[in-house]
Design an enzyme around this catalytic site. Structure first.
Site, PDB file in Angstrom:
ATOM      1  CD  GLU A   1      -7.034  -0.334   1.022  1.00  0.00           C
ATOM      2  OE1 GLU A   1      -7.217   0.725   1.636  1.00  0.00           O
ATOM      3  OE2 GLU A   1      -6.173  -1.146   1.349  1.00  0.00           O
TER       4      GLU A   1
ATOM      5  NE  ARG B   1      -7.847  11.554   5.087  1.00  0.00           N
ATOM      6  CZ  ARG B   1      -8.230  10.863   6.167  1.00  0.00           C
ATOM      7  NH1 ARG B   1      -7.382  10.081   6.780  1.00  0.00           N
ATOM      8  NH2 ARG B   1      -9.449  10.979   6.625  1.00  0.00           N
TER       9      ARG B   1
ATOM     10  N   GLY C   1       1.196  -1.441   4.329  1.00  0.00           N
ATOM     11  CA  GLY C   1       1.601  -0.110   3.891  1.00  0.00           C
ATOM     12  C   GLY C   1       2.536   0.600   4.844  1.00  0.00           C
ATOM     13  CG  HIS C   2       2.361   3.309   8.961  1.00  0.00           C
ATOM     14  ND1 HIS C   2       3.078   3.088  10.106  1.00  0.00           N
ATOM     15  CD2 HIS C   2       2.299   4.643   8.813  1.00  0.00           C
ATOM     16  CE1 HIS C   2       3.425   4.252  10.637  1.00  0.00           C
ATOM     17  NE2 HIS C   2       2.958   5.211   9.877  1.00  0.00           N
TER      18      HIS C   2
ATOM     19  CG  HIS D   1      -5.478  -1.798   9.182  1.00  0.00           C
ATOM     20  ND1 HIS D   1      -5.051  -1.127  10.281  1.00  0.00           N
ATOM     21  CD2 HIS D   1      -5.994  -0.876   8.336  1.00  0.00           C
ATOM     22  CE1 HIS D   1      -5.316   0.164  10.120  1.00  0.00           C
ATOM     23  NE2 HIS D   1      -5.887   0.351   8.942  1.00  0.00           N
ATOM     24  N   GLY D   2      -2.000  -2.831   9.947  1.00  0.00           N
ATOM     25  CA  GLY D   2      -1.132  -2.809  11.123  1.00  0.00           C
ATOM     26  C   GLY D   2      -0.040  -3.866  11.102  1.00  0.00           C
TER      27      GLY D   2
ATOM     28  NE  ARG E   1      -9.594   8.532   3.912  1.00  0.00           N
ATOM     29  CZ  ARG E   1      -9.779   7.666   4.908  1.00  0.00           C
ATOM     30  NH1 ARG E   1      -8.987   6.630   5.042  1.00  0.00           N
ATOM     31  NH2 ARG E   1     -10.741   7.842   5.777  1.00  0.00           N
TER      32      ARG E   1
ATOM     33  CB  THR F   1      -5.513   4.493   8.976  1.00  0.00           C
ATOM     34  OG1 THR F   1      -5.447   3.416   8.034  1.00  0.00           O
ATOM     35  CG2 THR F   1      -5.491   3.903  10.378  1.00  0.00           C
ATOM     36  CB  THR F   2      -9.371   1.567   6.958  1.00  0.00           C
ATOM     37  OG1 THR F   2      -8.929   2.168   5.749  1.00  0.00           O
ATOM     38  CG2 THR F   2     -10.736   0.945   6.738  1.00  0.00           C
TER      39      THR F   2
ATOM     40  CG  ASN G   1      -1.860   1.118   1.280  1.00  0.00           C
ATOM     41  OD1 ASN G   1      -1.465   2.254   1.047  1.00  0.00           O
ATOM     42  ND2 ASN G   1      -3.112   0.853   1.588  1.00  0.00           N
TER      43      ASN G   1
ATOM     44  CG  ASP H   1      -3.148   4.704   0.492  1.00  0.00           C
ATOM     45  OD1 ASP H   1      -3.095   4.548  -0.743  1.00  0.00           O
ATOM     46  OD2 ASP H   1      -4.074   4.261   1.200  1.00  0.00           O
ATOM     47  CG  HIS H   2       1.388   5.599   4.705  1.00  0.00           C
ATOM     48  ND1 HIS H   2       0.633   6.342   5.575  1.00  0.00           N
ATOM     49  CD2 HIS H   2       0.955   4.331   4.804  1.00  0.00           C
ATOM     50  CE1 HIS H   2      -0.210   5.539   6.195  1.00  0.00           C
ATOM     51  NE2 HIS H   2      -0.042   4.314   5.735  1.00  0.00           N
TER      52      HIS H   2
ATOM     53  NE  ARG I   1       6.501  21.572   4.160  1.00  0.00           N
ATOM     54  CZ  ARG I   1       7.802  21.839   4.308  1.00  0.00           C
ATOM     55  NH1 ARG I   1       8.547  22.070   3.260  1.00  0.00           N
ATOM     56  NH2 ARG I   1       8.340  21.859   5.501  1.00  0.00           N
TER      57      ARG I   1
ATOM     58  CG  HIS J   1      -8.410   4.110   0.901  1.00  0.00           C
ATOM     59  ND1 HIS J   1      -8.630   3.977   2.246  1.00  0.00           N
ATOM     60  CD2 HIS J   1      -9.613   4.453   0.368  1.00  0.00           C
ATOM     61  CE1 HIS J   1      -9.903   4.215   2.513  1.00  0.00           C
ATOM     62  NE2 HIS J   1     -10.514   4.516   1.387  1.00  0.00           N
TER      63      HIS J   1
ATOM     64  CD  GLU K   1      -7.001  -6.222   3.155  1.00  0.00           C
ATOM     65  OE1 GLU K   1      -7.205  -5.847   1.976  1.00  0.00           O
ATOM     66  OE2 GLU K   1      -6.324  -5.575   3.969  1.00  0.00           O
TER      67      GLU K   1
HETATM   68  N1  PXP Z   1      -5.809  -3.132   4.199  1.00  0.00           N
HETATM   69  C1  PXP Z   1      -6.739  -2.147   4.221  1.00  0.00           C
HETATM   70  C2  PXP Z   1      -8.127  -2.487   3.831  1.00  0.00           C
HETATM   71  C3  PXP Z   1      -6.402  -0.831   4.586  1.00  0.00           C
HETATM   72  O1  PXP Z   1      -7.327   0.124   4.596  1.00  0.00           O
HETATM   73  C4  PXP Z   1      -5.054  -0.532   4.905  1.00  0.00           C
HETATM   74  C5  PXP Z   1      -4.657   0.854   5.264  1.00  0.00           C
HETATM   75  O2  PXP Z   1      -4.819   1.691   4.189  1.00  0.00           O
HETATM   76  C6  PXP Z   1      -4.116  -1.589   4.858  1.00  0.00           C
HETATM   77  C7  PXP Z   1      -4.530  -2.875   4.524  1.00  0.00           C
HETATM   78  C8  PXP Z   1      -2.675  -1.369   5.172  1.00  0.00           C
HETATM   79  O3  PXP Z   1      -2.556  -1.051   6.526  1.00  0.00           O
HETATM   80  P1  PXP Z   1      -1.151  -0.568   7.108  1.00  0.00           P
HETATM   81  O4  PXP Z   1      -0.847   0.745   6.454  1.00  0.00           O
HETATM   82  O5  PXP Z   1      -1.416  -0.454   8.580  1.00  0.00           O
HETATM   83  O6  PXP Z   1      -0.144  -1.611   6.760  1.00  0.00           O
END
Ligand code: PXP
Length: 244
Positions: free
Chosen positions: A70, A49, A213-214, A191-192, A45, A100-101, A7, A9-10, A18, A43, A151
């Site tokens: 997403e 954002r 992602g993160h 997630h996480g 949104r 976040t979600t 992911n 997004d970050h 900026r 994602h 998922e």
């Molecule tokens: N899966 C879904 C559905 C999410 O919304 C996210 C966060 O955007 C992730 C996975 C990835 O989560 P993380 O950034 O905590 O790894």
């Protein structure tokens, strides 16, 4: 072998901090693929954002793996998805004020809306997944919607501060993976997930993909995206061979 969806997004979040044109999530996607990513997840949104429609369209054109979009199950998003045609869509809940979600989609509550949304996306040739909490009732309803996969939300497992709580969340996820596989749903999780906690989840047999992602983008600040993805992929593959 369980796949790794990265992911990005970050990267877009940093750009938007900026309002510059860099760092470009499109570059990040290419580097993630070179590091071994099996797919790229973004994602889009409602408030745009981080990821923009421009990112989505270029990504669809240039990535060599698979694009997982997403999105919330809204009319606007369905129109965009049908126009851009990502390889797959993951339907997620969305609140404007969240960082976040924050949890899985309530498939029971929104069943009728989701039925129409899934049908339109599938008629458009897009694979449909739904992001759900580790809850058999939610998964049963995904099965009734005839989606391609789910998922499972691993956020509670990842956030657990005590070993006992983490173990309970893990067992819940493992049971739900089996329940979902029994219904022939492709079963992903995310997630996480981090370099520290991913292996236990990756060791659950039958998982299709982990979306991360993160932790990967954070590590890439030190070691670069290619290496950060490569290290995560190595942990996942090792664990999926060994089992948890
Ligand atoms: N899966 C879904 C559905 C999410 O919304 C996210 C966060 O955007 C992730 C996975 C990835 O989560 P993380 O950034 O905590 O790894």
């Amino acid at each position: 072998m369980v796949k790794l969806g990265v992911n990005i997004d970050h990267v877009a979040t940093l750009r938007e901090a900026r309002k510059t044109v860099y760092p470009d999530p499109v570059y990040a996607a290419v580097l993630a693929e070179l590091g071994g990513a099996d797919g790229i997840t973004v994602h889009l949104r409602e408030d745009r954002r981080h990821i923009k429609e421009r990112d989505l369209r270029i990504l669809k054109d240039i990535i060599k793996t698979r694009l997982n979009l997403e999105m919330a199950a809204t009319k606007e998003m369905v129109e965009i998805a049908l126009d851009v045609k990502p390889h797959m869509v993951t339907l997620v809940p969305e609140k404007r004020e969240e960082l976040t979600t924050e949890g899985g989609l309530d498939v029971v509550k929104h069943f009728n809306v989701l039925k129409k949304t899934c049908l339109r996306l599938k008629e458009g040739g897009i694979e449909v997944f739904i992001f759900v909490d580790p809850d058999e009732k939610q998964i049963e309803n995904c099965y009734k919607l005839a989606v391609d996969g789910i998922e499972i939300h691993t956020g509670k497992y990842a956030d657990a501060s005590k070993d006992k709580e983490r173990e309970q969340e893990f067992l819940k996820i493992k049971k739900c993976v089996l329940f979902s596989l029994d219904r022939k749903l492709k079963t992903s999780a995310g997630h996480g997930l981090s370099y520290e906690n991913v292996q236990k989840i990756a060791g659950i047999p039958g998982l299709y993909e982990l979306n991360i992602g993160h932790s990967i983008i954070s590590r890439s600040i030190y070691v670069g995206i290619k290496e950060a993805v490569r290290e995560m992929k190595h942990l996942i593959l090792t664990a999926s061979k060994m089992g948890s």
